[in-house]
Design an enzyme around this catalytic site. Structure first.
Site, mmCIF file in Angstrom:
data_model
loop_
_atom_site.group_PDB
_atom_site.id
_atom_site.type_symbol
_atom_site.label_atom_id
_atom_site.label_comp_id
_atom_site.label_asym_id
_atom_site.label_seq_id
_atom_site.Cartn_x
_atom_site.Cartn_y
_atom_site.Cartn_z
ATOM 1 C CB CYS A 51 20.565 52.810 6.202
ATOM 2 S SG CYS A 51 21.652 53.836 7.187
ATOM 3 C CD GLU A 52 18.475 47.812 3.206
ATOM 4 O OE1 GLU A 52 17.247 47.560 3.181
ATOM 5 O OE2 GLU A 52 19.117 48.181 2.212
ATOM 6 C CE1 TYR A 98 26.431 27.718 3.593
ATOM 7 C CE2 TYR A 98 25.793 26.580 5.605
ATOM 8 C CZ TYR A 98 26.165 26.550 4.282
ATOM 9 O OH TYR A 98 26.277 25.342 3.635
HETATM 10 C C1 LIG Z 1 25.732 24.014 0.499
HETATM 11 C C2 LIG Z 1 26.094 22.685 0.011
HETATM 12 C C3 LIG Z 1 26.550 21.701 0.910
HETATM 13 C C4 LIG Z 1 26.655 21.921 2.388
HETATM 14 O O1 LIG Z 1 25.421 21.969 3.011
HETATM 15 P P1 LIG Z 1 25.318 22.015 4.598
HETATM 16 O O2 LIG Z 1 23.870 22.145 4.851
HETATM 17 O O3 LIG Z 1 26.079 23.187 5.059
HETATM 18 O O4 LIG Z 1 25.863 20.721 5.118
HETATM 19 C C5 LIG Z 1 26.914 20.487 0.374
HETATM 20 N N1 LIG Z 1 26.833 20.230 -0.953
HETATM 21 C C6 LIG Z 1 26.401 21.154 -1.831
HETATM 22 C C7 LIG Z 1 26.356 20.821 -3.262
HETATM 23 C C8 LIG Z 1 26.013 22.396 -1.379
HETATM 24 O O5 LIG Z 1 25.570 23.299 -2.254
#
Ligand SMILES: *Cc1c(COP(=O)(O)O)cnc(C)c1O
Length: 418
Positions: free
Chosen positions: A342-343, A371
């Site tokens: 509901c968004e 992600y």
């Molecule tokens: C999120 C993150 C990564 C990974 O980034 P990607 O874009 O997924 O390769 C690496 N190092 C740190 C410190 C992060 O916060």
């Protein structure tokens, strides 16, 4: 490159028809390819072969234990940003000496946990944090290995929410303040300065930001050497992009080639922290069409997966390709593919030309191995979805779909409400 391909018009995950998995496990479901994960890890290993390096997979991209074990068994280390991720990395068999720990808000408990485990280094993001690590290490009577995360003020030319190396970002220590912070670190009795760290953002599709940021970091390393501050590890972070749509991001080999001239004489152990470029295209999200709905200006397809399962489209307006599980020649229709939450912001894809979809049909949302599940929640009291790993002609459930009783796990009703 990935292992989700059509054979005779049917979408396969490695050797298994995706439909078969979805019918058995139900929808929505995340499906990962073991082979793709390995190929992506190996691309990094090959690119940096012949020089001391550690590939520290960023757990926040995907922390399913089966995914972590796949990478751990093949030599991967871990980049963690919380006590929970540290726990998962160790549990998956990743040696502590291959774990680096970043994040702007480490608590005393998390610091102690990492010290007891004996991690390779803390990537420290402020002088306050440095003091906290020094204090906790002192109370445990150990020396804490640290690197400073410096913020080189480089624009990675990516989405603002995933840019981390700009002046206005909360991450790291501004590079012009780095020297005074290293001097301070040197003076703190329970710290051992072992490295330097930078990570400028995510989904970066050109090499120049990496080169520019590294140049600044190397200049700093030389200044530190002049001061007698010798480090062992240079952690260049993650951030290499992947093709979601029509991007052509550099291969790890290209990255290696571009930064080799800068690194070759420096004689340091190189640490890389790829997340998305290892897991992103190693996963898909499969969801089922529940209803179709025609409004005067739009046609909606309502699916059983929502923003609580896959947040990236809502959070970043991220593009994910959508494919039918069975190729067909039905007429093209322009759809918004939306979830049941509901968004108004609950959508998986907008304005997408697809062969017309029918009720009960399943679709694959591509490039969701990073992600995806890790950002999912129970919003709207929806149990979190199942995860499956495919290896060759077999598939394995690597996380059960949550049950309703999981929604009340840990909750308590006070006596006066009984
Ligand atoms: C999120 C993150 C990564 C990974 O980034 P990607 O874009 O997924 O390769 C690496 N190092 C740190 C410190 C992060 O916060």
């Amino acid at each position: 490159m990935h292992d989700f391909k059509y054979k005779n018009s049917e979408l396969y995950a490695e050797g298994v028809p995706v439909r078969e998995i979805a019918e058995k496990v139900g929808t929505p479901v995340y499906i990962y390819s073991h082979n793709t994960l390995l190929r992506h890890l190996n691309a990094y290993k090959d690119a940096f072969d012949g020089q001391p390096h550690i590939i520290c997979f960023a757990l926040k991209a995907n922390s399913n234990p089966a995914v972590l074990r796949t990478l751990a068994k093949n030599g991967s280390g871990a980049d963690v940003v919380s006590g929970g991720e540290l726990y998962l990395a160790l549990k998956a068999g990743i040696p502590a000496k291959k774990i680096v720990y970043a994040g702007v808000g480490k608590t005393d408990n998390e610091i102690a946990q990492a010290l007891k485990a004996g991690i390779l280094m803390f990537n420290v993001e402020s002088s306050d944090e440095m003091a906290a690590i020094n204090r906790v290490a002192g109370s445990l009577k150990v020396k804490a290995p640290i690197a400073l995360r410096v913020n080189p003020d480089i624009d990675p030319k990516t989405h603002p929410y995933i840019s981390t190396g700009l002046k206005e970002s909360k991450f790291g220590i501004p590079i012009e303040k780095a020297l005074e912070n290293y001097r301070l670190a040197k003076k703190l009795p329970n710290l051992e300065v072992v490295g330097i760290h930078k990570h400028i953002g995510s989904q970066i599709t050109t090499l120049q930001p990496f080169v520019d940021a590294l140049k600044k970091v190397i200049k700093l390393i030389n200044t530190l050497r002049d001061e007698g501050i010798e480090i062992k590890n240079i952690d260049i972070g993650g951030g290499l992009g992947i093709p979601y749509n029509d991007e052509h991001p550099p291969h790890p080999k290209d990255l290696s080639k571009a930064i080799q001239p800068l690194l070759k004489d420096i004689g340091l152990n190189i640490i890389l922290e790829p997340g998305r470029s290892i897991a992103g295209n190693a996963g898909i999200f499969v969801t089922k069409v529940l209803y179709k709905k025609k409004h005067p200006k739009k046609e909606f397809v309502i699916v059983d997966g929502g923003m609580n399962d896959l947040l990236r489209p809502s959070l970043y307006s991220a593009f994910h390709n959508v494919l039918p599980l069975k190729k067909n020649s039905r007429k093209k229709t322009r759809y918004d593919i939306v979830g049941p939450i509901c968004e108004s912001g609950d959508f998986l894809a907008k304005e997408r030309e697809l062969n017309s979809l029918s009720q009960g049909e399943m679709i694959a949302v591509m490039s969701t191995g990073a992600y995806g599940f890790t950002m999912s929640s129970n919003y709207n009291s929806r149990p979190r979805v199942a995860e499956v790993m495919v290896k060759g002609g077999k598939f394995y459930t690597v996380r059960e779909r949550e049950k309703y009783r999981d929604l009340v796990r840990g909750t308590k009703v006070p006596d006066f409400l009984k």
